[in-house]
Design a protein around this motif. Structure first.
Motif, PDB file in Angstrom:
ATOM      1  N   HIS A   9      -0.374  -0.845 -21.616  1.00 46.56           N
ATOM      2  CA  HIS A   9      -1.380  -0.149 -22.404  1.00 46.56           C
ATOM      3  C   HIS A   9      -1.298   1.344 -22.168  1.00 46.56           C
ATOM      4  CE1 HIS A   9      -4.967   0.175 -24.835  1.00 46.56           C
ATOM      5  NE2 HIS A   9      -5.333   1.131 -24.018  1.00 46.56           N
ATOM      6  N   THR A  10      -1.263   2.081 -23.258  1.00 46.81           N
ATOM      7  CA  THR A  10      -1.285   3.535 -23.176  1.00 46.81           C
ATOM      8  C   THR A  10      -2.469   4.017 -23.991  1.00 46.81           C
ATOM      9  OG1 THR A  10       1.111   3.548 -23.029  1.00 46.81           O
ATOM     10  CG2 THR A  10       0.038   5.626 -23.593  1.00 46.81           C
ATOM     11  N   TYR A  11      -3.352   4.809 -23.356  1.00 48.27           N
ATOM     12  CA  TYR A  11      -4.460   5.391 -24.101  1.00 48.27           C
ATOM     13  C   TYR A  11      -3.909   6.510 -24.963  1.00 48.27           C
ATOM     14  CZ  TYR A  11      -7.784   2.805 -21.276  1.00 48.27           C
ATOM     15  OH  TYR A  11      -8.503   1.804 -20.690  1.00 48.27           O
ATOM     16  N   PRO A  12      -4.211   6.478 -26.265  1.00 50.02           N
ATOM     17  CA  PRO A  12      -3.668   7.513 -27.135  1.00 50.02           C
ATOM     18  C   PRO A  12      -4.163   8.893 -26.687  1.00 50.02           C
ATOM     19  CG  PRO A  12      -5.225   6.093 -28.314  1.00 50.02           C
ATOM     20  CD  PRO A  12      -5.080   5.532 -26.957  1.00 50.02           C
ATOM     21  N   ARG A  51     -10.987  -4.921 -19.501  1.00 52.23           N
ATOM     22  CA  ARG A  51     -11.471  -4.729 -20.875  1.00 52.23           C
ATOM     23  C   ARG A  51     -10.557  -5.442 -21.875  1.00 52.23           C
ATOM     24  NH1 ARG A  51     -12.247   1.034 -22.539  1.00 52.23           N
ATOM     25  NH2 ARG A  51     -13.295   0.073 -24.301  1.00 52.23           N
ATOM     26  N   CYS A  54     -11.362  -9.152 -21.822  1.00 54.23           N
ATOM     27  CA  CYS A  54     -12.609  -9.480 -22.524  1.00 54.23           C
ATOM     28  C   CYS A  54     -12.464  -9.337 -24.028  1.00 54.23           C
ATOM     29  CB  CYS A  54     -13.735  -8.543 -22.125  1.00 54.23           C
ATOM     30  SG  CYS A  54     -14.076  -8.509 -20.415  1.00 54.23           S
ATOM     31  N   GLY A  55     -11.372  -8.748 -24.480  1.00 51.05           N
ATOM     32  CA  GLY A  55     -11.212  -8.541 -25.915  1.00 51.05           C
ATOM     33  C   GLY A  55     -11.873  -7.267 -26.405  1.00 51.05           C
ATOM     34  N   LEU A  56     -12.269  -6.367 -25.505  1.00 47.76           N
ATOM     35  CA  LEU A  56     -12.903  -5.119 -25.930  1.00 47.76           C
ATOM     36  C   LEU A  56     -11.872  -4.031 -26.197  1.00 47.76           C
ATOM     37  CD1 LEU A  56     -15.961  -4.991 -23.507  1.00 47.76           C
ATOM     38  CD2 LEU A  56     -15.918  -5.687 -25.888  1.00 47.76           C
ATOM     39  N   LEU A  57     -10.613  -4.312 -25.867  1.00 45.46           N
ATOM     40  CA  LEU A  57      -9.563  -3.317 -26.011  1.00 45.46           C
ATOM     41  C   LEU A  57      -8.287  -4.047 -26.397  1.00 45.46           C
ATOM     42  CD1 LEU A  57      -8.982  -0.264 -25.361  1.00 45.46           C
ATOM     43  CD2 LEU A  57      -8.371  -0.985 -23.077  1.00 45.46           C
ATOM     44  N   ARG A  58      -7.532  -3.470 -27.346  1.00 48.67           N
ATOM     45  CA  ARG A  58      -6.259  -4.065 -27.751  1.00 48.67           C
ATOM     46  C   ARG A  58      -5.127  -3.354 -27.023  1.00 48.67           C
ATOM     47  NH1 ARG A  58      -4.522  -7.107 -32.187  1.00 48.67           N
ATOM     48  NH2 ARG A  58      -6.235  -8.417 -32.868  1.00 48.67           N
ATOM     49  N   PRO A  59      -4.285  -4.075 -26.302  1.00 48.07           N
ATOM     50  CA  PRO A  59      -3.223  -3.403 -25.554  1.00 48.07           C
ATOM     51  C   PRO A  59      -2.137  -2.882 -26.491  1.00 48.07           C
ATOM     52  CG  PRO A  59      -2.944  -5.753 -25.423  1.00 48.07           C
ATOM     53  CD  PRO A  59      -4.222  -5.527 -26.170  1.00 48.07           C
ATOM     54  N   SER A  60      -1.323  -1.952 -25.961  1.00 45.96           N
ATOM     55  CA  SER A  60      -0.222  -1.422 -26.764  1.00 45.96           C
ATOM     56  C   SER A  60       0.820  -2.504 -26.984  1.00 45.96           C
ATOM     57  CB  SER A  60       0.435  -0.243 -26.058  1.00 45.96           C
ATOM     58  OG  SER A  60      -0.524   0.698 -25.680  1.00 45.96           O
ATOM     59  N   ARG A  79     -12.411 -16.756 -26.572  1.00 45.62           N
ATOM     60  CA  ARG A  79     -13.703 -16.279 -26.076  1.00 45.62           C
ATOM     61  C   ARG A  79     -14.636 -17.417 -25.723  1.00 45.62           C
ATOM     62  NH1 ARG A  79     -14.488 -11.472 -30.299  1.00 45.62           N
ATOM     63  NH2 ARG A  79     -13.400  -9.891 -29.104  1.00 45.62           N
ATOM     64  N   VAL A  84     -18.282 -13.760 -19.104  1.00 39.58           N
ATOM     65  CA  VAL A  84     -17.974 -12.464 -18.519  1.00 39.58           C
ATOM     66  C   VAL A  84     -19.206 -11.875 -17.839  1.00 39.58           C
ATOM     67  CG1 VAL A  84     -17.047 -10.172 -18.966  1.00 39.58           C
ATOM     68  CG2 VAL A  84     -16.379 -12.067 -20.435  1.00 39.58           C
ATOM     69  N   PHE A  86     -20.283  -8.328 -16.449  1.00 37.10           N
ATOM     70  CA  PHE A  86     -19.869  -6.929 -16.394  1.00 37.10           C
ATOM     71  C   PHE A  86     -20.493  -6.242 -15.189  1.00 37.10           C
ATOM     72  CE2 PHE A  86     -19.474  -7.969 -20.875  1.00 37.10           C
ATOM     73  CZ  PHE A  86     -18.211  -7.482 -21.138  1.00 37.10           C
TER      74      PHE A  86
END
Lengths: 319, 257
Positions: A9-12, A51, A54-60, A79, A84, A86
């Motif tokens: 994963h890379t944050y843009p 994250r 949990c499905g809150l973030l899509r990996p690269s 899900r 979960v 938190f």
């Protein structure tokens, strides 16, 4: 239960911030029924991984299967298998305990007699069941955390994901929470993945994963991890560990040595030799040394050894 | 999906009733605005075609609309609070449809707004504003459309914001002007040309028409009036577009590069 393959994963980036890689080709398999702890210094990619799970973030890049269901292609099925907890409370403080639980029931399509049965099952281990009509903001921190867990259990998950669930709890509440978690793990056969900074919490786990810079550095049973440092180690506290460490290294040629904060740490020492080594070091450098100890390595020592001195953040290192 | 939305809407109502300051704030402000501005401007209010109408009366539908706007804004602030406090994360990881999340919030907010509007409507008979039963139904429909439009719009904006203070800024420079330029404070006719143009394209002007007209005309006459039908179409379109925008925002998952 969890199969992570080649996850990156890379944050843009933005105009002011270059893109930042948080996960770099991570592979991790958590078997059904396993109690796994995910640990690592701050910025190691733990939270990103959490994250994504949990499905809150899509990996690269990469894939994740939860109980055989592809988390990204079939999120609803994946899900439905997981619960979960938190780090920040996900209960509504303005509502009562039972109102929160009913709301959670509604999210998972539970009502009436079915809800009552599920609730009885989910809360049979905690004092929450006697406090249904109290507002959540009147509960103690420990009970509020237990409520989070009860809430999760309503949907009968097969997998529990917990993000530093004991943060902010006093030692007694922390122990009560972990004891309950271990009991649930055994009696319900749950698979558990929990992130944690506290190594005492990891000693009872089946597996401990250590993450740094988005890579998995170690993933093993706690005893096997400890065995990497041998059965005894020597920890010397002093004012200038860099210089003392260099001299000790030159003079005694220890098998494994690292300098961490104000400590020189000599690892993997033969138990028969540790006392002799200690005496020789004391003989030579007594005025510089503040304290010295021989001890069996614990997980925190393993963590320091694996992640290296630079990697241990303010919360990751020893205090 | 309906049950999930209903459960989330119920939570909004319960929370609202447990915070009396919110009730007082969102009913009190429009009421005071209406009373003070209405009483103060009445002597100087002379608008072509509106002879014989006090400003207190002219401003009443505008005050109703303001109340709906404020109720929506307060509800949208809770979107940000829910995010901060983690409640929203818990909802997002549940296997529920994103539409249910949006509808839950919007319908909860609309119900709260209507509850408050009814309190303010108790003042209408004193102004001689008594709609027919059919008119009352149309009035209710207008208020529902306006409050759905406001809440969905506020929801979509609030979703991407991390602080409530940021939302206040958006509210002051974006949501309040929509209301100010709706004809709530002053009539569209007689405004300078540039202002007139802004007011006509403003969907909130049309929502106001839906709230003002039922006090003065029977339903049959309204449905024969092109102005009313246009207003209905525009306000309805606004509500649908705002809802779609909110749904799109909620459905979007942050992606890696």
């Amino acid at each position: 239960m969890i199969a992570i393959k080649a996850l990156s994963h890379t944050y843009p980036g933005t105009r002011r911030q270059p893109p930042r890689q948080a996960l770099a080709g991570l592979d991790l398999v958590v078997d059904p029924g396993c109690f796994a702890i995910l640990s690592g210094p701050n910025g190691s990619g733990k939270s990103t991984l959490f994250r994504i799970l949990c499905g809150l973030l899509r990996p690269s890049q990469g894939t994740i299967e939860i109980g055989g269901a592809d988390l990204f292609a079939d999120p609803t099925r994946a899900r439905a298998l997981m619960g979960v907890v938190f780090q920040s409370p996900a209960v509504d403080r303005h509502l009562s305990v039972i109102e929160n639980l009913r709301l959670q029931g509604a999210l998972y399509g539970l009502s009436g007699a079915e809800f009552d049965a599920r609730l009885a099952e989910a809360e049979n281990w905690t004092a929450i069941r006697e406090r249904h009509h109290e507002r959540v903001d009147t509960l103690s921190g420990g009970l509020a955390r237990q409520l989070e867990l009860v809430k999760c259990l309503l949907s009968r998950p097969r997998l529990l994901l917990l993000d530093e669930p004991t943060t902010g709890l006093d030692p007694a509440s922390r122990k009560a929470f972990l004891d309950a978690l271990h009991r649930l793990h055994k009696t319900m056969g749950l698979t558990i993945l929990m992130t944690s900074h506290i190594f005492a919490e990891a000693e009872d786990a089946d597996k401990v994963a250590i993450l740094k810079d988005g890579r998995l550095l170690a993933y093993d049973h706690p005893a096997a991890l400890r065995a990497r440092l041998g059965s005894e180690m020597l920890v010397i506290q002093c004012a200038d560990p860099q210089s003392l460490g260099a001299r000790i290294k030159a003079e005694f040629a220890p098998k494994m040595m690292c300098v961490h904060e104000a400590e020189v740490r000599l690892e993997e020492i033969e138990p028969s030799q540790s006392l002799a080594l200690l005496e020789r070091i004391l003989d030579r450098y007594r005025p510089e040394i503040a304290s010295v100890a021989i001890k069996p390595p614990d997980l925190e020592d393993v963590f320091i050894h694996i992640t290296g001195p630079a990697g241990a953040g303010p919360q990751g290192g020893p205090r | 999906m309906i049950r999930v939305a209903a459960a989330l809407a119920k939570r909004e109502l319960v929370r609202f009733l447990r915070q009396p300051s919110r009730v007082v704030g969102s009913v009190g402000q429009p009421l005071l605005f209406w009373l003070f501005l209405g009483a103060g401007f009445t002597p100087s209010f002379r608008s072509a075609g509106l002879e014989g109408m006090t400003y207190l009366e002219y401003f009443f539908p505008g005050a109703l609309l303001m109340l709906l706007l404020f109720a929506s804004i307060f509800s949208c602030i809770t979107v940000i609070e829910d995010r901060d406090q983690g409640f929203l994360q818990g909802v997002l990881v549940a296997p529920v449809s994103r539409l249910a999340i949006v509808l839950g919030k919007v319908s909860g907010a609309a119900l709260i707004a209507l509850f408050q509007a009814v309190l303010l409507l108790l003042a209408a008979p004193f102004l001689g504003l008594i709609p027919s039963p059919g008119g009352a139904v149309l009035l209710l429909m207008g208020m529902v459309l306006a409050s759905v439009g406001f809440t969905a719009l506020g929801f979509a904006i609030a979703w991407g914001l991390s602080s409530t203070s940021g939302f206040h800024a958006v509210m002051m420079v974006f949501l309040m002007p929509l209301w100010m330029l709706s004809g709530a404070l002053f009539p569209v006719t007689g405004a300078p040309a540039w202002l007139y143009a802004l007011m006509v394209v403003n969907p909130v002007s049309h929502a106001l028409e839906l709230i003002r007209a039922p006090f003065y005309a029977a339903p049959a006459a309204l449905f024969a009036s092109p102005a009313y039908l246009t207003a209905l179409a525009v306000a309805g379109g606004w509500a649908v577009l705002a809802l779609s925008w909110a749904l799109w925002r909620v459905g979007r998952v942050e992606k890696g590069a």
